[in-house]
Design an enzyme around this catalytic site. Structure first.
Site, PDB file in Angstrom:
ATOM      1  N   ILE A  18      -5.464  -0.218  -3.920  1.00  0.00           N
ATOM      2  CA  ILE A  18      -4.622  -1.213  -3.260  1.00  0.00           C
ATOM      3  C   ILE A  18      -5.184  -2.605  -3.567  1.00  0.00           C
ATOM      4  CG2 ILE A  18      -3.740  -2.011  -1.027  1.00  0.00           C
ATOM      5  CD1 ILE A  18      -2.874   0.903  -1.937  1.00  0.00           C
ATOM      6  N   GLU A  45       2.175  -0.792  -9.907  1.00  0.00           N
ATOM      7  CA  GLU A  45       3.613  -0.983  -9.674  1.00  0.00           C
ATOM      8  C   GLU A  45       4.453  -0.102 -10.625  1.00  0.00           C
ATOM      9  OE1 GLU A  45       4.357  -3.304  -7.166  1.00  0.00           O
ATOM     10  OE2 GLU A  45       2.483  -4.428  -7.087  1.00  0.00           O
ATOM     11  N   ALA A  96       0.854  -1.193   0.000  1.00  0.00           N
ATOM     12  CA  ALA A  96       0.000   0.000   0.000  1.00  0.00           C
ATOM     13  C   ALA A  96       0.889   1.242   0.000  1.00  0.00           C
ATOM     14  CB  ALA A  96      -0.919  -0.014   1.222  1.00  0.00           C
ATOM     15  N   GLY A 145       0.436   8.111  -7.239  1.00  0.00           N
ATOM     16  CA  GLY A 145       1.257   6.954  -6.907  1.00  0.00           C
ATOM     17  C   GLY A 145       2.663   7.073  -7.465  1.00  0.00           C
ATOM     18  N   SER A 146       2.797   7.783  -8.593  1.00  0.00           N
ATOM     19  CA  SER A 146       4.117   7.889  -9.239  1.00  0.00           C
ATOM     20  C   SER A 146       5.047   8.801  -8.441  1.00  0.00           C
ATOM     21  CB  SER A 146       3.949   8.457 -10.653  1.00  0.00           C
ATOM     22  OG  SER A 146       3.158   7.604 -11.437  1.00  0.00           O
ATOM     23  N   PRO A 166      -4.588   9.178  -2.627  1.00  0.00           N
ATOM     24  CA  PRO A 166      -5.462   9.940  -3.522  1.00  0.00           C
ATOM     25  C   PRO A 166      -4.694  10.985  -4.340  1.00  0.00           C
ATOM     26  CG  PRO A 166      -6.510   9.691  -1.380  1.00  0.00           C
ATOM     27  CD  PRO A 166      -5.119   9.150  -1.247  1.00  0.00           C
ATOM     28  N   GLY A 167      -3.597  11.486  -3.820  1.00  0.00           N
ATOM     29  CA  GLY A 167      -2.808  12.475  -4.544  1.00  0.00           C
ATOM     30  C   GLY A 167      -1.935  11.893  -5.645  1.00  0.00           C
TER      31      GLY A 167
END
Lengths: 265, 408
Positions: B159, B380, B125, B132-133, B129-130
């Site tokens: 997740i 990922e 995890a 993932g990169s 919300p802001g």
């Protein structure tokens, strides 16, 4: 308990067999696998070992390709594996093969139970297990679908056999030769840890001299079966009929009548 | 150079293929429709040694190396082109490895034997919300020490395995900001093992996915969630670096699973074009069909080789100390960049060969198209993040776009 499982390598069950004009049989480039019926024997042996303790040894008569079957059995959980081979053994029928197997089992000496699959998917003779029991002079418990009880102290076994007429419960003293059949268990898949063992293990090779077998009793000269001619069976002719009806129930009724008329059911 | 397989690798591929083709492949449509992976499949995977296989035997794992783990990923992709089972597999394989490598021994004893038996889930995890990169900018979940506890507030989204973790128990490796100093850069984050089930203050949510329906996608809010200190995974403020290791592992396995699914799709497609006739000949005999096949197969073989090279490099690093994480990051990013996009192209081409049937649920290819899109969008790491990693390894850190973003 020392349990021996006889096994053989066969072409994959999806292999396409062909016969050339000289009568040579080919399985194409099919991968070699453990004879699927032998997996039931390996599984039953592992279950017995886990219940009663002891050792499971897999035994195969064959060239290097036979290692495929042995490795699969070890990857399932068998403890030891022995391959018996000599070029003289090539072309052995069940009579000759059972002789070699019996000699190998006798060399092991301390065997309590021998397990065989009901047949091999390539030759389909269904005879090797019975012939082996006869050679050893041990009770033959073929088509066993349920191993009811093994009494290691009393050295006896009770099994349920699946026969055409029904089921038969029999008791026999040990040592014995037991032939498994589909339904006796659900063979396990090989596991990572088992595969690691199978890939690293040494597979001893016993020669005819090692097991004290006479050369004239193996291979074609030791076999009762002759192959004067080998050819592909003619292609089967058949026809398809599509049943037309309004409802599925009606289609089922027509199909049932047709099957009854053809005496299929 | 040796392109052959060892005896162990050959036997392992056959074992996984036997299991996956017999137990998983016939149930893929059912898994997609019922939206869960039957527990007997998970139990069977445990027996074969497919759950977190790189975990050591002392915790119930198989002690597999990365080549073996990658072979399994390819075979699972081949059996389940919807990619639900492969997602379960590769998330646990990659992040189970990180937990095995950096987790506290007590917690490993508590969770890893259950994970490898299929009785608990282990996930990752990081996304919020802001985003993932951009972990530096997007990871706002805060972890603060309060005596003998860590206290968390924040939110994680998109997740994998939230429902599985709540149903079975288990942990998600959660990245949290533990240094509030914005100048701390990458050294501001720490990993924690968060059990979603039974932990007060965890508020789960779910997303209705487009594909890979058999494994859930969800998220959770963290409201004053308190965990004992031993739930810290790895070093304080080194979580970003541990995460990068896990991502490289996961990307390699994603490459392999997309290759496997693509191989299955191509095999399905080749059966179709050999049998299907139009204008009096098999459609395989048309240049418009066989040339795309030739191109796609060539691309796929290239991606397959680079994926296995990534796995090989991982073994070079973790087993022999003969490679660095730079080598791995580059190779894994290339596999992750190429394999999902190529797989998506292959599945679309194969769908074309099937004609209208491909647009129905009689044909499994639509499950593949929906599933593999997950990895070509992101999961990922997005394609552009993969390109940034590749460029970073080629040009050096001085040209990282993030340096210029932060300066402006």
């Amino acid at each position: 308990m020392h349990i021996v499982v006889c096994t053989k390598y066969t072409p994959d069950s999806e292999a396409k067999m062909s016969v050339d004009e000289e009568g040579n049989i080919s399985w194409g480039d099919s991968p070699l696998i453990i004879n699927p019926w032998d997996e039931y024997s390996v599984e039953e042996a592992l279950l017995l070992r886990d219940q009663h303790g002891g050792t499971v040894t897999v035994l195969s008569v064959g060239p290097e390709a036979a290692l495929e079957a042995l490795k699969h059995a070890v990857a399932m959980g068998a403890d030891e594996a022995v391959r018996v081979w000599d070029e003289a053994c090539a072309g052995s029928d069940t009579l000759a093969t059972s002789y070699v197997l019996a000699k190998a089992v006798e060399k092991m000496g301390d065997v309590d139970l021998v397990l065989c699959g009901k047949s091999t998917i390539d030759a389909q003779t269904w005879q090797t297990g019975v012939a082996l029991a006869t050679r050893l002079g041990w009770p033959s418990l073929m088509y066993t679908i349920n191993l009811v009880e093994l009494r290691s102290e009393e050295r006896s076994i009770t099994v349920e056999r699946l026969l055409e007429e029904g089921r038969q419960v029999v008791e026999a003293p040990l040592p014995a030769v037991l032939g498994t059949t589909k339904g006796i268990n659900e063979p396990r898949y090989t596991s990572f840890i088992g595969i690691r063992k199978a890939a690293q293990m040494e597979y001893p090779l016993w020669t005819l001299e090692d097991i004290g077998a006479e050369r004239e009793k193996v291979g074609p000269q030791g076999s009762g079966v002759r192959w004067p001619e080998v050819f592909e069976p003619p292609a089967r002719e058949g026809e398809a009929e599509i049943i037309e009806a309004e409802t599925i129930e009606e289609k089922a009724r027509i199909l049932t009548e047709m099957l009854l008329a053809e005496k299929v059911i | 150079m040796d392109f052959g397989w060892t005896e162990e690798q050959r036997l392992w591929r056959r074992a996984v293929r036997d299991f996956a083709q017999n137990e998983i492949a016939p149930r893929v449509r059912e898994i997609d429709e019922e939206e869960f992976i039957p527990r007997e499949i998970v139990a069977g995977m445990a027996d074969v040694g497919l759950l977190a296989p790189t975990v050591g035997e002392e915790y119930g794992g198989a002690g597999a190396d990365w080549m073996m783990a990658t072979i399994a990923a390819e075979e699972l992709g081949r059996a389940d082109i919807s990619l639900a089972v492969p997602v379960l597999y590769l998330v646990e394989a990659a992040w189970g490895f990180i937990f095995y490598r950096y987790g506290s021994s007590g917690l490993k004893q508590e969770y890893l034997p259950r994970v490898t038996r299929g009785e608990a889930f282990l996930g990752i995890a990081t996304t919020e919300p802001g985003g993932g990169s951009d972990i530096l900018g997007a990871c706002r979940t805060r972890g603060q020490r309060d005596g003998d506890r860590w206290v968390f507030n924040g939110e994680k989204v998109y997740i994998s395995g939230v429902r599985e973790s709540l149903d079975w128990g288990g942990i998600h490796l959660m990245l949290a900001r533990t240094d509030p100093d914005e100048d701390a850069g990458h050294r501001a984050f720490t990993f924690f093992a968060l059990p979603l089930k039974g932990t007060g203050g965890v508020i789960p949510t779910y997303f209705d996915d487009m594909g890979r329906m058999g494994i859930s996608t969800g998220g959770f809010a963290l409201d004053e969630v308190r965990l004992p200190l031993e739930h810290q995974v790895g070093e304080l403020n080194k979580g970003f670096y541990h995460a990068m290791e896990g991502f490289s592992a996961a990307r390699t396995l994603i490459g392999a699973t997309c290759v496997g699914a693509s191989e299955a799709a191509l095999a399905m497609g080749m059966d179709q074009i050999k049998l299907r006739e139009a204008f009096g000949r098999p459609i395989a005999s048309f240049e418009g069909v066989q040339f795309p096949l030739a191109n796609l197969y060539t691309d796929l073989e290239g991606v397959r080789l680079s994926t296995y090279k990534a796995a090989w490099l991982m073994d070079q690093m973790y087993r022999h100390g003969a490679a660095t994480h730079h080598d791995i990051a580059l190779a894994a990013a290339m596999a992750k960049l190429k394999a999902p996009r190529l797989g998506f192209s292959i599945m679309n081409e194969v769908a074309d060969w099937h004609g209208a049937m491909a647009y129905t649920k009689e044909c499994p290819i639509e499950m593949g198209i929906r599933g593999i899109r997950s990895y070509s969008i992101g999961a990922e790491g997005t394609p552009n993040v993969m390109r940034m990693i590749i460029a970073r390894e080629l040009l050096g850190k001085d040209f990282l776009p993030t340096l210029y973003t932060n300066k402006s």
